[in-house]
Design a protein around this motif. Structure first.
Motif, PDB file in Angstrom:
ATOM      1  N   TYR A  35      62.896  92.679  99.519  1.00 30.53           N
ATOM      2  CA  TYR A  35      63.226  93.199 100.829  1.00 30.53           C
ATOM      3  C   TYR A  35      64.635  92.895 101.152  1.00 30.53           C
ATOM      4  O   TYR A  35      65.189  92.205 101.898  1.00 30.53           O
ATOM      5  CB  TYR A  35      62.230  92.120 101.719  1.00 30.53           C
ATOM      6  N   PHE A  43      59.523  99.447 103.215  1.00 29.04           N
ATOM      7  CA  PHE A  43      58.405  98.609 103.828  1.00 29.04           C
ATOM      8  C   PHE A  43      58.025  99.263 105.104  1.00 29.04           C
ATOM      9  O   PHE A  43      56.877  99.489 105.542  1.00 29.04           O
ATOM     10  CB  PHE A  43      58.260  97.094 103.707  1.00 29.04           C
ATOM     11  N   ILE A  46      56.191 102.194 104.554  1.00 26.96           N
ATOM     12  CA  ILE A  46      54.620 101.748 104.014  1.00 26.96           C
ATOM     13  C   ILE A  46      53.795 101.749 105.209  1.00 26.96           C
ATOM     14  O   ILE A  46      52.632 102.154 105.251  1.00 26.96           O
ATOM     15  CB  ILE A  46      54.774 100.766 103.135  1.00 26.96           C
ATOM     16  N   TYR A  52      47.880 102.730 104.158  1.00 23.18           N
ATOM     17  CA  TYR A  52      48.183 101.154 104.411  1.00 23.18           C
ATOM     18  C   TYR A  52      47.832 101.222 105.792  1.00 23.18           C
ATOM     19  O   TYR A  52      48.743 101.047 106.617  1.00 23.18           O
ATOM     20  CB  TYR A  52      49.575 101.280 104.003  1.00 23.18           C
ATOM     21  N   LEU A  54      46.876  98.229 107.002  1.00 25.23           N
ATOM     22  CA  LEU A  54      46.917  96.833 107.578  1.00 25.23           C
ATOM     23  C   LEU A  54      47.602  96.447 108.749  1.00 25.23           C
ATOM     24  O   LEU A  54      47.137  95.618 109.611  1.00 25.23           O
ATOM     25  CB  LEU A  54      47.532  96.120 106.166  1.00 25.23           C
ATOM     26  N   GLY A 160      50.886  89.418 109.377  1.00 24.98           N
ATOM     27  CA  GLY A 160      50.921  90.424 108.529  1.00 24.98           C
ATOM     28  C   GLY A 160      50.508  90.242 107.049  1.00 24.98           C
ATOM     29  O   GLY A 160      50.782  90.974 105.968  1.00 24.98           O
ATOM     30  N   SER A 161      49.567  89.136 107.050  1.00 26.93           N
ATOM     31  CA  SER A 161      49.174  88.705 105.808  1.00 26.93           C
ATOM     32  C   SER A 161      50.063  88.619 104.769  1.00 26.93           C
ATOM     33  O   SER A 161      49.841  88.313 103.521  1.00 26.93           O
ATOM     34  CB  SER A 161      48.118  90.013 105.223  1.00 26.93           C
ATOM     35  N   THR A 162      51.476  87.817 105.373  1.00 25.40           N
ATOM     36  CA  THR A 162      52.397  87.276 104.374  1.00 25.40           C
ATOM     37  C   THR A 162      51.764  86.351 103.580  1.00 25.40           C
ATOM     38  O   THR A 162      52.268  85.849 102.579  1.00 25.40           O
ATOM     39  CB  THR A 162      53.599  87.047 105.135  1.00 25.40           C
ATOM     40  N   ASN A 165      50.975  86.687  99.690  1.00 26.36           N
ATOM     41  CA  ASN A 165      51.934  86.619  98.756  1.00 26.36           C
ATOM     42  C   ASN A 165      51.722  85.229  97.868  1.00 26.36           C
ATOM     43  O   ASN A 165      52.162  85.100  96.817  1.00 26.36           O
ATOM     44  CB  ASN A 165      53.419  86.703  99.371  1.00 26.36           C
ATOM     45  N   TYR A 205      48.171 100.402  98.087  1.00 18.75           N
ATOM     46  CA  TYR A 205      49.247  99.791  97.413  1.00 18.75           C
ATOM     47  C   TYR A 205      49.899 100.962  96.229  1.00 18.75           C
ATOM     48  O   TYR A 205      50.711 100.707  95.449  1.00 18.75           O
ATOM     49  CB  TYR A 205      49.054  98.627  96.655  1.00 18.75           C
ATOM     50  N   THR A 212      55.241 103.232  98.235  1.00 17.56           N
ATOM     51  CA  THR A 212      55.195 101.987  97.472  1.00 17.56           C
ATOM     52  C   THR A 212      55.806 101.981  95.942  1.00 17.56           C
ATOM     53  O   THR A 212      56.282 100.711  95.667  1.00 17.56           O
ATOM     54  CB  THR A 212      53.531 101.696  97.529  1.00 17.56           C
ATOM     55  N   PHE A 215      59.281 101.491  96.682  1.00 17.71           N
ATOM     56  CA  PHE A 215      59.648 100.157  97.142  1.00 17.71           C
ATOM     57  C   PHE A 215      59.819  99.220  95.939  1.00 17.71           C
ATOM     58  O   PHE A 215      60.469  98.247  96.117  1.00 17.71           O
ATOM     59  CB  PHE A 215      58.444  99.694  98.149  1.00 17.71           C
ATOM     60  N   MET A 251      50.998  93.934  92.122  1.00 17.96           N
ATOM     61  CA  MET A 251      52.057  95.277  91.901  1.00 17.96           C
ATOM     62  C   MET A 251      53.089  94.724  90.649  1.00 17.96           C
ATOM     63  O   MET A 251      53.424  93.605  90.672  1.00 17.96           O
ATOM     64  CB  MET A 251      53.107  95.368  92.845  1.00 17.96           C
ATOM     65  N   GLU A 281      54.573  91.406  92.651  1.00 23.01           N
ATOM     66  CA  GLU A 281      54.059  90.906  94.053  1.00 23.01           C
ATOM     67  C   GLU A 281      52.593  90.732  93.958  1.00 23.01           C
ATOM     68  O   GLU A 281      51.690  91.582  93.453  1.00 23.01           O
ATOM     69  CB  GLU A 281      54.494  91.964  95.143  1.00 23.01           C
ATOM     70  N   CYS A 283      49.116  90.288  96.416  1.00 26.88           N
ATOM     71  CA  CYS A 283      48.712  90.359  97.823  1.00 26.88           C
ATOM     72  C   CYS A 283      47.310  90.060  98.000  1.00 26.88           C
ATOM     73  O   CYS A 283      46.426  90.753  97.607  1.00 26.88           O
ATOM     74  CB  CYS A 283      48.947  91.855  98.250  1.00 26.88           C
TER      75      CYS A 283
HETATM   76  C1  AVJ Z   1      54.572  92.252 103.930  1.00 29.14           C
HETATM   77  C2  AVJ Z   1      53.527  91.184 101.918  1.00 29.14           C
HETATM   78  C3  AVJ Z   1      52.165  91.499 103.660  1.00 29.14           C
HETATM   79  O1  AVJ Z   1      50.942  92.483 100.832  1.00 29.14           O
HETATM   80  O2  AVJ Z   1      50.509  94.279 102.014  1.00 29.14           O
HETATM   81  C4  AVJ Z   1      53.011  96.257 101.214  1.00 29.14           C
HETATM   82  C5  AVJ Z   1      53.601  93.912 101.342  1.00 29.14           C
HETATM   83  N1  AVJ Z   1      53.668  95.293  99.420  1.00 29.14           N
HETATM   84  N2  AVJ Z   1      52.737  97.288 100.145  1.00 29.14           N
HETATM   85  C6  AVJ Z   1      51.608  93.294 101.673  1.00 29.14           C
HETATM   86  C7  AVJ Z   1      53.375  95.090 100.608  1.00 29.14           C
HETATM   87  C8  AVJ Z   1      53.393  96.648  99.007  1.00 29.14           C
HETATM   88  C9  AVJ Z   1      52.727  93.386 102.378  1.00 29.14           C
HETATM   89  N3  AVJ Z   1      53.064  92.094 102.805  1.00 29.14           N
END
Ligand code: AVJ
Length: 321
Positions: A35, A43, A46, A52, A54, A160-162, A165, A205, A212, A215, A251, A281, A283
């Motif tokens: 980031y 992002f 995305i 996506y 979410l 955001g489902s952070t 991670n 993803y 993505t 990204f 990822m 990453e 998720c």
């Molecule tokens: C921001 C971490 C919640 O996990 O969906 C989206 C990041 N990475 N596409 C996720 C993300 C690739 C996203 N988060």
């Protein structure tokens, strides 16, 4: 792959890159480095992709339930958010809250540019005083808690489902630390993406337009820009898999040939074999029952949960015991 906080300084970046790429088994790079300015812009793109869902799901949930949610909490409320995000989703809550009481909102982010973007996004909300805290999530939370008045209940947003991670152990630890910074009766609003059929999760993803992928690959470009790396981006491919036991999308960046790369400022070279990957990453995807247990394990009670009907995503309101 333990902290999703955004931003950092060069010394840490070089050290983390060297450590992550020196691993003898799975090489990895911490997801927070995805980031930078470009990565954050990618992002944002995305979040607009049809594959996506979410972010839109969470936006719908918060828009629809902000009043119902606030009715479950005593006032006055002090609002803090871990990661300032774009401010778009939080606007619904701030808007509903500011009709009831004067609002102080502390977005917490390690990146000052993220904080100023958030302030700009929310600038037309008149009745809200935005006091950004430039620090890590947990330090910022402690700082916000130290500024509360005795009558205030804290509402912490972690959207955001952070939390996805983090791996299981790290997320438990993180929730315990939040518990520790709060008082009984305070609340945590936690956004989590739920498990779906694997092909849907993979597509979210690995979008056909390649946003993505860009990204993900930007992480190597960033190492080239900031640390004097010589990654040839064409020699790597974006790769996405679902790890069933860990219940998470992963990822990776897959090396398409045997190659070696040097990174000047990290004083370091790495060789990669054809087919070898760098894990960038995780998720994690959740089940709604599991969230109730996670709450209990960390000293919270799940007071309410809302699930989007179009894209399974849960917004959970936890009350600290
Ligand atoms: C921001 C971490 C919640 O996990 O969906 C989206 C990041 N990475 N596409 C996720 C993300 C690739 C996203 N988060």
């Amino acid at each position: 792959m333990s902290s999703p906080a955004r931003g950092e300084n060069i010394g840490c970046f070089a050290r983390d890159v060297r450590n992550g790429l020196s691993k003898s088994r799975q090489k990895e790079l911490p997801s927070l480095y995805l980031y930078d300015e470009i990565g954050s812009a990618l992002f944002e793109a995305i979040t607009l992709l049809p594959e996506y869902g979410l972010t839109r799901a969470e936006d719908r949930l918060i828009r629809k339930h902000s009043n119902g949610l606030l009715e479950r909490l005593p006032s006055p409320l002090l609002l803090t958010e871990l990661g300032s995000g774009s401010g778009r989703k939080t606007r619904w809550l701030l808007d509903a809250l500011s009709r009831r009481q004067p609002v102080v909102y502390h977005p917490i982010d390690i990146s000052s540019s993220a904080l100023s973007r958030c302030r700009h996004e929310l600038s037309e909300l008149g009745a809200v005083s935005i006091v950004g805290l430039e620090s890590s999530y947990l330090e910022g939370l402690k700082e916000a808690a130290s500024r509360r008045t005795p009558d205030q209940t804290m509402l912490v947003l972690f959207l955001g489902s952070t939390i996805g991670n983090f791996d299981r152990k790290a997320s438990h630890q993180f929730l315990l630390e939040i518990h520790h910074s709060l008082k009984s009766g305070d609340a945590l609003l936690l956004g989590t993406d739920l498990e779906k059929p694997v092909p849907e999760m993979l597509l979210a993803y690995d979008d056909p337009a390649g946003v993505t992928a860009a990204f993900n690959l930007n992480l190597l470009a960033r190492i080239n820009r900031e640390l004097g790396g010589n990654f040839v981006l064409g020699n790597f491919k974006h790769a996405v898999r679902y790890n069933h036991p860990e219940q998470r999308i992963e990822m990776h960046l897959r090396s398409e040939r045997n190659q070696s790369v040097r990174i000047l400022s990290a004083d370091f070279s790495v060789t990669l074999e054809e087919g070898e990957t760098i894990f960038t990453e995780a998720c994690r995807k959740f089940r709604s029952e599991e969230l109730t247990m996670m709450a209990r394990d960390a000293g919270f009670v799940c007071d309410a949960q809302w699930i989007d009907t179009e894209w399974s995503f849960a917004e959970s309101l936890w009350i600290r015991s």
